[in-house]
Design a protein around this motif. Sequence first.
Motif, PDB file in Angstrom:
ATOM      1  N   LYS A  95       0.359  -1.376  -0.388  1.00 28.65           N
ATOM      2  CA  LYS A  95       0.178   0.161   0.073  1.00 28.65           C
ATOM      3  C   LYS A  95       1.326   0.755   0.071  1.00 28.65           C
ATOM      4  CE  LYS A  95      -3.514   2.177   2.602  1.00 28.65           C
ATOM      5  NZ  LYS A  95      -3.943   2.528   3.900  1.00 28.65           N
ATOM      6  N   SER A  96       0.682   2.168  -0.648  1.00 29.81           N
ATOM      7  CA  SER A  96       1.476   3.720  -1.091  1.00 29.81           C
ATOM      8  C   SER A  96       0.092   4.384  -0.896  1.00 29.81           C
ATOM      9  CB  SER A  96       2.283   3.727  -2.159  1.00 29.81           C
ATOM     10  OG  SER A  96       2.751   4.552  -2.655  1.00 29.81           O
ATOM     11  N   ASP A  97       0.660   5.587   0.060  1.00 29.29           N
ATOM     12  CA  ASP A  97      -0.559   6.212   0.664  1.00 29.29           C
ATOM     13  C   ASP A  97       0.597   7.895   0.238  1.00 29.29           C
ATOM     14  OD1 ASP A  97       0.614   6.967   2.879  1.00 29.29           O
ATOM     15  OD2 ASP A  97      -0.556   6.166   3.821  1.00 29.29           O
ATOM     16  N   VAL A  98       1.421   8.293  -0.640  1.00 29.71           N
ATOM     17  CA  VAL A  98       2.442   9.683  -0.888  1.00 29.71           C
ATOM     18  C   VAL A  98       1.627  10.718  -1.462  1.00 29.71           C
ATOM     19  CG1 VAL A  98       4.531  10.129  -2.345  1.00 29.71           C
ATOM     20  CG2 VAL A  98       4.350   8.092  -1.572  1.00 29.71           C
ATOM     21  N   PRO A  99       2.248  11.847  -0.198  1.00 31.25           N
ATOM     22  CA  PRO A  99       0.716  12.426  -0.488  1.00 31.25           C
ATOM     23  C   PRO A  99       1.489  13.685  -1.859  1.00 31.25           C
ATOM     24  CG  PRO A  99       1.784  13.273   0.965  1.00 31.25           C
ATOM     25  CD  PRO A  99       2.097  11.471   0.811  1.00 31.25           C
ATOM     26  N   THR A 100       0.729  14.272  -2.376  1.00 38.74           N
ATOM     27  CA  THR A 100       1.719  14.879  -3.803  1.00 38.74           C
ATOM     28  C   THR A 100       1.510  16.121  -3.270  1.00 38.74           C
ATOM     29  OG1 THR A 100      -0.777  14.228  -5.283  1.00 38.74           O
ATOM     30  CG2 THR A 100       1.034  16.095  -6.124  1.00 38.74           C
ATOM     31  N   GLY A 101       1.051  17.029  -2.041  1.00 35.17           N
ATOM     32  CA  GLY A 101       1.653  18.186  -1.644  1.00 35.17           C
ATOM     33  C   GLY A 101       3.139  17.780  -1.078  1.00 35.17           C
ATOM     34  N   LYS A 102       3.393  17.213  -0.310  1.00 31.84           N
ATOM     35  CA  LYS A 102       4.093  16.851   0.141  1.00 31.84           C
ATOM     36  C   LYS A 102       5.977  16.702  -0.639  1.00 31.84           C
ATOM     37  CE  LYS A 102       5.630  14.060   4.860  1.00 31.84           C
ATOM     38  NZ  LYS A 102       5.274  13.959   5.610  1.00 31.84           N
ATOM     39  N   LEU A 103       5.223  15.282  -0.843  1.00 32.58           N
ATOM     40  CA  LEU A 103       5.933  15.076  -2.398  1.00 32.58           C
ATOM     41  C   LEU A 103       6.878  15.970  -3.031  1.00 32.58           C
ATOM     42  CD1 LEU A 103       7.652  12.916  -3.526  1.00 32.58           C
ATOM     43  CD2 LEU A 103       5.735  12.739  -5.452  1.00 32.58           C
ATOM     44  N   PHE A 104       5.885  17.205  -3.984  1.00 36.02           N
ATOM     45  CA  PHE A 104       6.300  18.711  -4.012  1.00 36.02           C
ATOM     46  C   PHE A 104       7.116  18.994  -3.308  1.00 36.02           C
ATOM     47  CE2 PHE A 104       5.575  22.738  -5.101  1.00 36.02           C
ATOM     48  CZ  PHE A 104       6.113  23.320  -6.018  1.00 36.02           C
ATOM     49  N   VAL A 105       6.774  19.729  -2.030  1.00 35.10           N
ATOM     50  CA  VAL A 105       8.063  20.251  -1.495  1.00 35.10           C
ATOM     51  C   VAL A 105       9.419  19.757  -1.090  1.00 35.10           C
ATOM     52  CG1 VAL A 105       8.133  21.599   1.163  1.00 35.10           C
ATOM     53  CG2 VAL A 105       5.852  21.210   0.397  1.00 35.10           C
ATOM     54  N   VAL A 106       9.603  18.222  -0.906  1.00 37.14           N
ATOM     55  CA  VAL A 106      10.576  17.804  -0.474  1.00 37.14           C
ATOM     56  C   VAL A 106      11.386  17.758  -1.966  1.00 37.14           C
ATOM     57  CG1 VAL A 106      11.737  15.369  -0.121  1.00 37.14           C
ATOM     58  CG2 VAL A 106       9.875  15.935   0.932  1.00 37.14           C
ATOM     59  N   SER A 107      10.747  17.552  -3.246  1.00 33.73           N
ATOM     60  CA  SER A 107      10.848  17.794  -4.304  1.00 33.73           C
ATOM     61  C   SER A 107      12.141  19.124  -4.596  1.00 33.73           C
ATOM     62  CB  SER A 107      10.234  17.723  -5.721  1.00 33.73           C
ATOM     63  OG  SER A 107       9.928  15.632  -6.005  1.00 33.73           O
ATOM     64  N   LEU A 108      11.076  20.289  -4.600  1.00 33.49           N
ATOM     65  CA  LEU A 108      11.539  21.197  -4.903  1.00 33.49           C
ATOM     66  C   LEU A 108      12.422  21.611  -3.971  1.00 33.49           C
ATOM     67  CD1 LEU A 108      10.818  23.660  -6.491  1.00 33.49           C
ATOM     68  CD2 LEU A 108       9.226  24.382  -5.240  1.00 33.49           C
ATOM     69  N   THR A 109      12.656  21.926  -2.852  1.00 30.41           N
ATOM     70  CA  THR A 109      13.580  21.649  -1.459  1.00 30.41           C
ATOM     71  C   THR A 109      14.898  20.990  -1.578  1.00 30.41           C
ATOM     72  OG1 THR A 109      12.224  20.314  -0.080  1.00 30.41           O
ATOM     73  CG2 THR A 109      11.853  22.911  -0.165  1.00 30.41           C
ATOM     74  N   ASN A 110      14.227  19.533  -2.086  1.00 26.81           N
ATOM     75  CA  ASN A 110      15.757  18.589  -2.327  1.00 26.81           C
ATOM     76  C   ASN A 110      16.399  19.948  -3.814  1.00 26.81           C
ATOM     77  OD1 ASN A 110      15.546  17.413  -0.281  1.00 26.81           O
ATOM     78  ND2 ASN A 110      15.090  15.515  -1.753  1.00 26.81           N
ATOM     79  N   LEU A 111      15.656  20.152  -4.642  1.00 28.42           N
ATOM     80  CA  LEU A 111      15.645  20.518  -5.879  1.00 28.42           C
ATOM     81  C   LEU A 111      17.172  21.935  -5.579  1.00 28.42           C
ATOM     82  CD1 LEU A 111      16.496  21.201  -8.582  1.00 28.42           C
ATOM     83  CD2 LEU A 111      14.885  21.842  -9.060  1.00 28.42           C
ATOM     84  N   LEU A 112      16.320  23.168  -4.640  1.00 28.24           N
ATOM     85  CA  LEU A 112      16.915  24.347  -4.449  1.00 28.24           C
ATOM     86  C   LEU A 112      18.310  24.165  -3.779  1.00 28.24           C
ATOM     87  CD1 LEU A 112      13.738  26.084  -3.367  1.00 28.24           C
ATOM     88  CD2 LEU A 112      15.151  26.546  -4.980  1.00 28.24           C
ATOM     89  N   ALA A 113      18.192  23.058  -2.495  1.00 29.84           N
ATOM     90  CA  ALA A 113      19.339  22.986  -1.876  1.00 29.84           C
ATOM     91  C   ALA A 113      21.037  22.405  -2.642  1.00 29.84           C
ATOM     92  CB  ALA A 113      18.791  21.498  -1.038  1.00 29.84           C
ATOM     93  N   ILE A 114      20.384  21.195  -3.541  1.00 26.17           N
ATOM     94  CA  ILE A 114      21.061  20.131  -4.628  1.00 26.17           C
ATOM     95  C   ILE A 114      22.205  21.828  -5.407  1.00 26.17           C
ATOM     96  CG2 ILE A 114      21.972  19.401  -6.761  1.00 26.17           C
ATOM     97  CD1 ILE A 114      20.079  17.472  -5.502  1.00 26.17           C
ATOM     98  N   VAL A 115      21.343  22.839  -6.223  1.00 27.81           N
ATOM     99  CA  VAL A 115      22.500  23.913  -6.682  1.00 27.81           C
ATOM    100  C   VAL A 115      22.245  24.753  -5.508  1.00 27.81           C
ATOM    101  CG1 VAL A 115      20.614  26.493  -7.986  1.00 27.81           C
ATOM    102  CG2 VAL A 115      19.530  23.618  -7.855  1.00 27.81           C
TER     103      VAL A 115
END
Length: 350
Positions: free
Chosen positions: A271-291
């Motif tokens: 079962k997977s229940d990954v929330p879109t909003g949380k995934l977006f926030v983590v993905s975006l902040t990860n991208l900013l952190a790497i840059v």
Amino acid sequence: MDNTIPAVSKARSGRINFSGQGGEFFGIWIVNILLSIVTLGIYSAWAKVRTTQYFYGHTKVDGHAFRYLATPMQILKGRLLAILVFLVVSVLSNLFPLFAIFAAVALLFVMPWLLIMGLRFNLRMTSYRNIRFGFNGSYGEAMLYFMLLPFLSLFTLYLALPYAMKKLDQFVFSNITYGGKSFVVNTETGTYYQAVFMAILVTLGLAAIGFMLSYAISPLIEGDIKTNPLLMLPLFAAYFVVFTLAGAVYQAIIRNHLFNSTELPELANFKSDVPTGKLFVVSLTNLLAIVCSLGLAYPWTTIRMSRLLAEHTEVTVQPALDLMRDQLAAESSAFAEDAAGLYDADFSLT
């Protein structure tokens, strides 16, 4: 005389436990990078093994961690072979220009085989509770789902692409085995169209908002939008925000549907229940952190994403799993494993 009836084992459900730490992985990652540079890439085989073993060892289901069994030499053989083939093709292409066309066409037919061998190797080298995974996909199926269906979707103006993506996921996951037992996947085409439609809708909606804002503020800023950094930088940043959100929408919908539609009969359910909003926030902040860190935050971002996916993934283990034995290990020869190692390739199944 003891007449006590033994308790019947029951199914056990729980979230995946990922215990990796950013600081620990940073130490492994930076050493891997430095040694790979010093050894002109040779150490990259050891780097892959160390990295994979770290993530597998810190990922537990029902209290048991995964194991990665490949050796650096197996992976190094495959990479040296790939370099040798590349050099031979490059030299022959320079000497005989027509050979480059032949090599490009041949690659189209070789690629599905390489993908199959890579999946087979990585899954064979993965074990859980001392039982190995495997992959039963054939070359013909790989050619159809990796190459032909995506190509044919061009002639439908990509309208058939969600169907092709669904068939590709179904092909990969339904051919994974655990201890000789195959996974069963019952995904629906409609969900893939929904995911693509939602991602496109988000992209077009945010793009429209961005254009309206640019049009509204452009009279207040002097210069051409193409040369003025005050406009170009926000537009450049907005581009990454839009596509990160669209990617998060698609990934969350498809991942949840794929896991919820997959089972290992009589052994495990998912079962997977990954929330879109949380995934977006983590993905975006990860991208900013790497840059912003010039890449140094990569270990931290990888740990964050792995933890997020683990926290939103539940596995129900059936009692029959406790009685499983490793059929694949008994049927595999050392030669077969070494041969599969020649075609190592990286795939993410999560």
